[in-house]
Write an enzyme that holds these catalytic residues in place. Structure first.
Site, PDB file in Angstrom:
ATOM      1  N   LYS A   1      -0.136   9.639  -3.434  1.00 45.80           N
ATOM      2  CA  LYS A   1      -1.103  10.620  -2.945  1.00 45.80           C
ATOM      3  C   LYS A   1      -0.408  11.743  -2.167  1.00 45.80           C
ATOM      4  CE  LYS A   1      -5.054   8.932  -4.380  1.00 45.80           C
ATOM      5  NZ  LYS A   1      -5.867   9.694  -5.393  1.00 45.80           N
TER       6      LYS A   1
ATOM      7  N   PHE B   1       0.804  -1.213   0.000  1.00 49.90           N
ATOM      8  CA  PHE B   1       0.000   0.000   0.000  1.00 49.90           C
ATOM      9  C   PHE B   1       0.842   1.271   0.000  1.00 49.90           C
ATOM     10  CE2 PHE B   1      -3.095   2.932   2.246  1.00 49.90           C
ATOM     11  CZ  PHE B   1      -4.036   2.945   1.224  1.00 49.90           C
TER      12      PHE B   1
ATOM     13  N   PRO C   1       3.257   2.456  -1.979  1.00 45.64           N
ATOM     14  CA  PRO C   1       3.364   3.251  -3.217  1.00 45.64           C
ATOM     15  C   PRO C   1       2.155   4.142  -3.456  1.00 45.64           C
ATOM     16  CG  PRO C   1       4.069   1.001  -3.618  1.00 45.64           C
ATOM     17  CD  PRO C   1       3.449   1.020  -2.251  1.00 45.64           C
ATOM     18  N   TYR C   2       0.967   3.650  -3.095  1.00 45.26           N
ATOM     19  CA  TYR C   2      -0.255   4.433  -3.259  1.00 45.26           C
ATOM     20  C   TYR C   2      -0.236   5.649  -2.334  1.00 45.26           C
ATOM     21  CZ  TYR C   2      -5.231   5.635  -2.897  1.00 45.26           C
ATOM     22  OH  TYR C   2      -6.435   6.314  -2.874  1.00 45.26           O
ATOM     23  N   VAL C   3       0.133   5.434  -1.075  1.00 42.07           N
ATOM     24  CA  VAL C   3       0.197   6.543  -0.115  1.00 42.07           C
ATOM     25  C   VAL C   3       1.248   7.564  -0.549  1.00 42.07           C
ATOM     26  CG1 VAL C   3       0.551   7.195   2.294  1.00 42.07           C
ATOM     27  CG2 VAL C   3      -0.556   5.025   1.752  1.00 42.07           C
TER      28      VAL C   3
END
Length: 216
Positions: free
Chosen positions: A135, A128, A130-132
């Site tokens: 963003k 998770f 890379p997503y954070v």
């Protein structure tokens, strides 16, 4: 007010366009990835424009012509790889911010992740993180722009029916929130200039959405 909804074919996007088309004060221009997605929005009477977020800034800026605000609610999705996370959640967001400048659109609403602080990147599970990170940097880019921005950080998204009530503040305890209620929060944010230059987290709570947004 005409609003370009980027990521209109997503679940939050569809709720948002539906609310806008039933509103007296807001109307949607749905930005979709391909023409096959247009039927839902045309049935609502919403204008559509076909642009892939992986296209250039000029293409996105053209889509933003004639609108008063932009809502970025696009996401790569849970089943794509890190490459799409970078290309959509980071690069797509940054290009949309730059396209807003080109098109002369000042108002920009970003739908982000619940916690995008640097500490959250380090604390996130490896799958998770890379997503954070994507963003985080998209949010930072927006905050450093000269746009009239608001960043909304929703809790864990569900497909439950909206309750119409939330807990909203700069920082709240983790929790869930129906996508329908996120769309309603976006509507209230667009209608309240007091949210400009602010970011806040939202989860299901006890305060009516309009009241909660005004109090931010």
């Amino acid at each position: 007010m005409k609003v370009l909804v980027v990521g209109a074919n997503g679940q939050i996007g569809k709720h948002l366009v539906t609310l806008m088309q039933n509103s007296d004060s807001l109307k949607a221009k749905a930005m979709i990835r391909n023409q096959e997605q247009s039927a839902f929005f045309e049935n609502l009477g919403a204008e559509t424009v076909v642009v892939d977020l992986e296209q250039d800034i000029k293409s996105i800026a053209k889509a933003a012509e004639g609108v008063d605000a932009i809502v970025f609610t696009a996401g790569s999705g849970a089943h794509t790889g890190k490459d799409k996370t970078i290309m959509v959640d980071l690069d797509g967001a940054v290009k949309t911010i730059e396209a807003a400048k080109v098109a002369g659109v000042k108002r920009f609403i970003m739908i982000s992740s619940f916690d995008t602080r640097r500490e959250a990147i380090l604390a996130a599970p490896p799958s998770f993180a890379p997503y954070v990170a994507a963003k985080h940097y998209a949010d930072e880019w927006l905050k450093r722009s000269d746009l009239d921005y608001t960043i909304i950080h929703p809790g864990l998204l569900t497909n439950d029916q909206g309750t119409g009530k939330v807990n909203a503040a700069y920082e709240v305890d983790r929790g869930e929130i129906p996508r329908e209620d996120v769309a309603s929060v976006i509507m209230a944010t667009l209608e309240n200039d007091t949210t400009i230059g602010k970011q806040f987290q939202i989860v299901t709570g006890n305060t009516p959405i309009k009241e909660a947004v005004v109090s931010i």
